[in-house]
Design an enzyme around this catalytic site. Structure first.
Site, PDB file in Angstrom:
ATOM      1  N   GLY A 173      41.520   0.558  17.679  1.00 30.43           N
ATOM      2  CA  GLY A 173      40.801   1.789  18.034  1.00 30.43           C
ATOM      3  C   GLY A 173      40.833   2.130  19.518  1.00 30.43           C
TER       4      GLY A 173
ATOM      5  N   TYR B 106      30.185   5.472  14.757  1.00 23.00           N
ATOM      6  CA  TYR B 106      29.360   5.771  15.943  1.00 23.00           C
ATOM      7  C   TYR B 106      29.795   7.105  16.560  1.00 23.00           C
ATOM      8  CZ  TYR B 106      28.085   5.926  20.870  1.00 23.00           C
ATOM      9  OH  TYR B 106      27.649   6.353  22.103  1.00 23.00           O
TER      10      TYR B 106
ATOM     11  N   PHE C  39      18.125  10.300  24.616  1.00 20.81           N
ATOM     12  CA  PHE C  39      19.002   9.136  24.738  1.00 20.81           C
ATOM     13  C   PHE C  39      18.945   8.236  23.507  1.00 20.81           C
ATOM     14  CE2 PHE C  39      17.743   9.824  29.268  1.00 20.81           C
ATOM     15  CZ  PHE C  39      19.000   9.917  29.842  1.00 20.81           C
TER      16      PHE C  39
ATOM     17  N   LYS D 145      27.906  10.999  16.821  1.00 19.46           N
ATOM     18  CA  LYS D 145      27.736  11.863  18.009  1.00 19.46           C
ATOM     19  C   LYS D 145      28.350  13.244  17.749  1.00 19.46           C
ATOM     20  CE  LYS D 145      25.647   9.018  20.777  1.00 19.46           C
ATOM     21  NZ  LYS D 145      24.280   9.266  21.229  1.00 19.46           N
TER      22      LYS D 145
ATOM     23  N   ASP E  54       9.384   5.576  16.568  1.00 20.38           N
ATOM     24  CA  ASP E  54      10.752   5.826  16.123  1.00 20.38           C
ATOM     25  C   ASP E  54      10.932   7.339  16.021  1.00 20.38           C
ATOM     26  OD1 ASP E  54      13.061   6.116  14.232  1.00 20.38           O
ATOM     27  OD2 ASP E  54      12.909   3.932  14.211  1.00 20.38           O
TER      28      ASP E  54
ATOM     29  N   TYR F 183      29.422  11.378  28.088  1.00 20.93           N
ATOM     30  CA  TYR F 183      29.577  10.315  29.088  1.00 20.93           C
ATOM     31  C   TYR F 183      30.933   9.649  28.921  1.00 20.93           C
ATOM     32  CZ  TYR F 183      24.404  10.300  28.596  1.00 20.93           C
ATOM     33  OH  TYR F 183      23.074  10.615  28.478  1.00 20.93           O
ATOM     34  N   PHE F 184      31.531   9.294  30.045  1.00 22.98           N
ATOM     35  CA  PHE F 184      32.706   8.422  29.996  1.00 22.98           C
ATOM     36  C   PHE F 184      32.192   6.974  30.000  1.00 22.98           C
ATOM     37  CE2 PHE F 184      36.472  10.993  29.511  1.00 22.98           C
ATOM     38  CZ  PHE F 184      35.835  12.206  29.338  1.00 22.98           C
TER      39      PHE F 184
ATOM     40  N   ASP G 240      10.204   5.469  22.565  1.00 20.70           N
ATOM     41  CA  ASP G 240      11.239   4.471  22.280  1.00 20.70           C
ATOM     42  C   ASP G 240      10.691   3.505  21.238  1.00 20.70           C
ATOM     43  OD1 ASP G 240      13.141   2.184  22.573  1.00 20.70           O
ATOM     44  OD2 ASP G 240      13.813   3.298  24.344  1.00 20.70           O
TER      45      ASP G 240
ATOM     46  N   SER H 291      29.178  11.564  24.016  1.00 21.60           N
ATOM     47  CA  SER H 291      30.095  10.530  24.490  1.00 21.60           C
ATOM     48  C   SER H 291      31.521  11.052  24.479  1.00 21.60           C
ATOM     49  CB  SER H 291      29.980   9.325  23.545  1.00 21.60           C
ATOM     50  OG  SER H 291      31.039   8.426  23.766  1.00 21.60           O
ATOM     51  N   ALA H 292      32.334  10.525  25.373  1.00 21.88           N
ATOM     52  CA  ALA H 292      33.758  10.873  25.385  1.00 21.88           C
ATOM     53  C   ALA H 292      34.427  10.443  24.086  1.00 21.88           C
ATOM     54  CB  ALA H 292      34.444  10.198  26.561  1.00 21.88           C
TER      55      ALA H 292
HETATM   56  P1  NAD Z   1      20.419   1.584  24.983  1.00 22.50           P
HETATM   57  O1  NAD Z   1      20.550   0.923  23.677  1.00 22.50           O
HETATM   58  O2  NAD Z   1      20.189   0.735  26.187  1.00 22.50           O
HETATM   59  O3  NAD Z   1      19.265   2.694  24.935  1.00 22.50           O
HETATM   60  C1  NAD Z   1      18.954   3.402  23.757  1.00 22.50           C
HETATM   61  C2  NAD Z   1      17.450   3.336  23.580  1.00 22.50           C
HETATM   62  O4  NAD Z   1      17.091   4.070  22.404  1.00 22.50           O
HETATM   63  C3  NAD Z   1      16.928   1.906  23.390  1.00 22.50           C
HETATM   64  O5  NAD Z   1      15.838   1.694  24.260  1.00 22.50           O
HETATM   65  C4  NAD Z   1      16.490   1.861  21.923  1.00 22.50           C
HETATM   66  O6  NAD Z   1      15.409   0.975  21.730  1.00 22.50           O
HETATM   67  C5  NAD Z   1      16.148   3.317  21.673  1.00 22.50           C
HETATM   68  N1  NAD Z   1      16.278   3.744  20.267  1.00 22.50           N
HETATM   69  C6  NAD Z   1      17.329   3.586  19.432  1.00 22.50           C
HETATM   70  N2  NAD Z   1      17.066   4.152  18.244  1.00 22.50           N
HETATM   71  C7  NAD Z   1      15.818   4.686  18.316  1.00 22.50           C
HETATM   72  C8  NAD Z   1      14.984   5.385  17.415  1.00 22.50           C
HETATM   73  N3  NAD Z   1      15.371   5.635  16.154  1.00 22.50           N
HETATM   74  N4  NAD Z   1      13.756   5.799  17.826  1.00 22.50           N
HETATM   75  C9  NAD Z   1      13.349   5.545  19.088  1.00 22.50           C
HETATM   76  N5  NAD Z   1      14.094   4.864  19.994  1.00 22.50           N
HETATM   77  C10 NAD Z   1      15.316   4.449  19.610  1.00 22.50           C
HETATM   78  O7  NAD Z   1      21.722   2.496  25.187  1.00 22.50           O
HETATM   79  P2  NAD Z   1      22.212   3.293  26.460  1.00 22.50           P
HETATM   80  O8  NAD Z   1      23.462   2.661  26.954  1.00 22.50           O
HETATM   81  O9  NAD Z   1      21.091   3.508  27.404  1.00 22.50           O
HETATM   82  O10 NAD Z   1      22.637   4.664  25.778  1.00 22.50           O
HETATM   83  C11 NAD Z   1      21.774   5.782  25.738  1.00 22.50           C
HETATM   84  C12 NAD Z   1      22.448   6.890  24.968  1.00 22.50           C
HETATM   85  O11 NAD Z   1      23.689   7.226  25.588  1.00 22.50           O
HETATM   86  C13 NAD Z   1      22.791   6.529  23.514  1.00 22.50           C
HETATM   87  O12 NAD Z   1      22.549   7.660  22.700  1.00 22.50           O
HETATM   88  C14 NAD Z   1      24.263   6.218  23.560  1.00 22.50           C
HETATM   89  O13 NAD Z   1      24.897   6.458  22.347  1.00 22.50           O
HETATM   90  C15 NAD Z   1      24.740   7.185  24.637  1.00 22.50           C
HETATM   91  N6  NAD Z   1      25.971   6.735  25.295  1.00 22.50           N
HETATM   92  C16 NAD Z   1      26.005   5.516  25.905  1.00 22.50           C
HETATM   93  C17 NAD Z   1      27.168   5.072  26.513  1.00 22.50           C
HETATM   94  C18 NAD Z   1      27.226   3.716  27.175  1.00 22.50           C
HETATM   95  O14 NAD Z   1      28.315   3.245  27.468  1.00 22.50           O
HETATM   96  N7  NAD Z   1      26.126   3.055  27.464  1.00 22.50           N
HETATM   97  C19 NAD Z   1      28.318   5.878  26.493  1.00 22.50           C
HETATM   98  C20 NAD Z   1      28.249   7.127  25.871  1.00 22.50           C
HETATM   99  C21 NAD Z   1      27.057   7.551  25.282  1.00 22.50           C
HETATM  100  C1  UD1 Z   2      33.730   1.707  24.225  1.00 22.58           C
HETATM  101  C2  UD1 Z   2      33.580   2.300  22.849  1.00 22.58           C
HETATM  102  C3  UD1 Z   2      33.186   3.762  22.978  1.00 22.58           C
HETATM  103  C4  UD1 Z   2      31.915   3.887  23.819  1.00 22.58           C
HETATM  104  C5  UD1 Z   2      32.144   3.231  25.173  1.00 22.58           C
HETATM  105  C6  UD1 Z   2      30.876   3.239  25.975  1.00 22.58           C
HETATM  106  C7  UD1 Z   2      35.149   1.032  21.442  1.00 22.58           C
HETATM  107  C8  UD1 Z   2      36.432   1.072  20.668  1.00 22.58           C
HETATM  108  N1  UD1 Z   2      34.836   2.153  22.118  1.00 22.58           N
HETATM  109  O1  UD1 Z   2      34.732   2.411  24.894  1.00 22.58           O
HETATM  110  O2  UD1 Z   2      32.961   4.323  21.710  1.00 22.58           O
HETATM  111  O3  UD1 Z   2      31.572   5.245  24.015  1.00 22.58           O
HETATM  112  O4  UD1 Z   2      32.540   1.867  24.958  1.00 22.58           O
HETATM  113  O5  UD1 Z   2      31.070   2.796  27.272  1.00 22.58           O
HETATM  114  O6  UD1 Z   2      34.442   0.049  21.427  1.00 22.58           O
HETATM  115  N2  UD1 Z   2      38.197  -4.538  27.361  1.00 22.58           N
HETATM  116  C9  UD1 Z   2      38.783  -5.774  27.459  1.00 22.58           C
HETATM  117  N3  UD1 Z   2      38.040  -6.872  27.151  1.00 22.58           N
HETATM  118  C10 UD1 Z   2      36.729  -6.804  26.768  1.00 22.58           C
HETATM  119  C11 UD1 Z   2      36.135  -5.519  26.670  1.00 22.58           C
HETATM  120  C12 UD1 Z   2      36.899  -4.414  26.960  1.00 22.58           C
HETATM  121  O7  UD1 Z   2      39.957  -5.882  27.809  1.00 22.58           O
HETATM  122  O8  UD1 Z   2      36.109  -7.840  26.489  1.00 22.58           O
HETATM  123  C13 UD1 Z   2      38.986  -3.331  27.718  1.00 22.58           C
HETATM  124  C14 UD1 Z   2      39.138  -2.338  26.581  1.00 22.58           C
HETATM  125  O9  UD1 Z   2      40.265  -2.631  25.798  1.00 22.58           O
HETATM  126  C15 UD1 Z   2      39.264  -1.015  27.368  1.00 22.58           C
HETATM  127  C16 UD1 Z   2      38.405  -1.265  28.623  1.00 22.58           C
HETATM  128  O10 UD1 Z   2      38.297  -2.676  28.742  1.00 22.58           O
HETATM  129  O11 UD1 Z   2      40.593  -0.821  27.787  1.00 22.58           O
HETATM  130  C17 UD1 Z   2      37.005  -0.660  28.508  1.00 22.58           C
HETATM  131  O12 UD1 Z   2      36.406  -1.130  27.308  1.00 22.58           O
HETATM  132  P1  UD1 Z   2      34.875  -0.802  26.950  1.00 22.58           P
HETATM  133  O13 UD1 Z   2      34.001  -1.138  28.101  1.00 22.58           O
HETATM  134  O14 UD1 Z   2      34.585  -1.448  25.648  1.00 22.58           O
HETATM  135  O15 UD1 Z   2      34.846   0.786  26.823  1.00 22.58           O
HETATM  136  P2  UD1 Z   2      35.720   1.764  25.898  1.00 22.58           P
HETATM  137  O16 UD1 Z   2      36.729   1.031  25.118  1.00 22.58           O
HETATM  138  O17 UD1 Z   2      36.189   2.882  26.747  1.00 22.58           O
END
Ligand code: NAD
Ligand code: UD1
Length: 349
Positions: free
Chosen positions: A306, A151, A83, A155, A61, A185-186, A34, A127-128
């Site tokens: 969006g 973003y 991740f 993916k 990195d 992931y959702f 990381d 990601s969804a």
């Molecule tokens: P996060 O930011 O907490 O974790 C990502 C980690 O990757 C961090 O620790 C960051 O320091 C590290 N990182 C980023 N770029 C790097 C690089 N170039 N080299 C080495 N390390 C690097 O995010 P998260 O929520 O734990 O998400 C993990 C993965 O899941 C991501 O790829 C994200 O896109 C994906 N994802 C997350 C969600 C969500 O809602 N959290 C939803 C769908 C997909």
């Molecule tokens: C968002 C990202 C998506 C990402 C996902 C990760 C956008 C447009 N999409 O999705 O790419 O994979 O997070 O979990 O950013 N909401 C509010 N007020 C807020 C925040 C959110 O009303 O301050 C609502 C949103 O309109 C949505 C729901 O809560 O209806 C969930 O939002 P959020 O947690 O941001 O997730 P996603 O929009 O599904």
């Protein structure tokens, strides 16, 4: 047979740190890579605290080819869970080049280093958000793709690259083909039940659950609910929230599946990780108030660009092929989010 050694990129982050706990508890050896761009080593200290087990850590990195080559030379890795990535939709619109460089180029450097080291088992954090427009709000893996922001497109591009790498094995008559699970992931929320690790967003959160919990703790004044005129029962957006611990258990099931009959000839296959159940923004607010006893101050504002009205998973394939299903309910997700937030009001700082 000795358990495998797993390289976890992004293992210090929110989902990665929870995965490290599950992996160590399932007796895997793990090495984290990381660059700490969005995390702190404190999360890994706490992972070791929770499990009573040690892990390897490299601050590097994934775009650093030399560093990755050295790590693969030093550690005998069986499987990679990838991740590492940047994940903020808004930032990706402002800095698309950064997102493509970090996420897409980073994955290319990683897969090249893997290939050079003969490591061809990969579990990828998709990601969804890769799904496109659909007539049904319940998304299955064969629905059309069509991400709408950089973003999401990063993916989708990575998914394409990984599919192509896997398809090339047949052409090249590879004796050891790629085995790749794309996990879509959702909406991951919640935290480990210990309250020692959880989501620690930088600055003001973009996502609903961390925003709500920071309103509850008093760090933020008011939640803005983005639209109450969607064609949903209460007019607010519906999403498939999934407990992060359930989500990371899906990764362990995926690692096991890569060794099973379904991947015997290699392949690259997507799996939805969601519960299959959607909740509206107002249902989340209600659940938070009920479970924590804290009032959530909110106001209705306009829609966020969006956003979809409704999006939830069809999780059948993950059940049938990985033997995985989410087990925790919304109250568990809220209670564990609050446990983490109230014990760590400043996150890992
Ligand atoms: P996060 O930011 O907490 O974790 C990502 C980690 O990757 C961090 O620790 C960051 O320091 C590290 N990182 C980023 N770029 C790097 C690089 N170039 N080299 C080495 N390390 C690097 O995010 P998260 O929520 O734990 O998400 C993990 C993965 O899941 C991501 O790829 C994200 O896109 C994906 N994802 C997350 C969600 C969500 O809602 N959290 C939803 C769908 C997909
Ligand atoms: C968002 C990202 C998506 C990402 C996902 C990760 C956008 C447009 N999409 O999705 O790419 O994979 O997070 O979990 O950013 N909401 C509010 N007020 C807020 C925040 C959110 O009303 O301050 C609502 C949103 O309109 C949505 C729901 O809560 O209806 C969930 O939002 P959020 O947690 O941001 O997730 P996603 O929009 O599904």
């Amino acid at each position: 047979m000795a358990k495998k050694k797993i390289l976890v990129t992004g293992g210090a982050g929110y989902i990665g740190s929870h995965a490290c706990v599950e992996l160590l508890q399932a007796d895997y050896d793990i090495v984290v890579v990381d660059n700490l761009s969005n995390s702190k080593t404190e999360s890994l200290a706490r992972v070791q605290n929770i499990t009573g087990k040690a892990l390897g850590f490299y601050q590097a990195d994934i775009r650093d080819r030399t560093a990755l080559t050295e790590i693969f030379a030093k550690e005998v890795i069986d499987t990679v869970i990838h991740f590492a990535g940047l994940k903020a939709v808004g930032e990706s619109c402002a800095k698309p080049d950064l997102y493509y460089h970090n996420n897409v180029y980073g994955t290319l450097v990683l897969t090249e280093a893997m290939q050079a080291a003969g490591v061809k088992e990969l579990v990828f954090s998709s990601s969804a958000t890769v799904y496109g427009e659909s007539t049904s709000p319940q998304y299955a893996e064969d629905f059309p793709l069509g991400a709408i922001n950089p973003y999401g497109r990063s993916k989708a591009m990575i998914e394409d690259i990984l599919r192509d790498l896997s398809a090339a094995d047949a052409i090249n008559h590879e004796s050891r083909p790629w085995k790749i699970a794309l996990l879509r992931y959702f909406n991951p929320i919640g935290a480990h039940e210990s309250g020692l690790i959880g989501e620690d967003p930088n600055g003001i959160p973009n996502n609903l659950m961390p925003y709500v919990s920071q309103v509850a703790i008093g760090k933020l004044v008011q939640l803005s609910v983005f639209g109450n005129d969607y064609p949903t029962p209460d007019g607010t957006g519906i999403r498939d929230y999934i407990h992060v611990v359930d989500l990371v258990k899906g990764h362990i099931k995926a690692i096991e599946a890569l060794d099973g009959d379904g991947f015997a000839a290699g392949g690259c296959r997507p799996y939805n990780l969601g519960t299959g159940q959607g909740y509206s923004v107002l249902e989340i607010v209600d659940a938070f108030e009920r479970v924590t006893g804290r009032p959530i101050n909110y106001k209705i504002v306009g829609r966020r660009a969006g956003d979809l009205a409704e999006c939830f998973a069809n999780p059948d394939r993950a059940l049938q092929e990985l033997g995985w299903r989410a087990e925790k309910n919304l109250d568990d997700m809220v209670a564990d989010t609050w446990n983490w937030q109230s014990k760590n009001p400043q996150g890992f700082a």
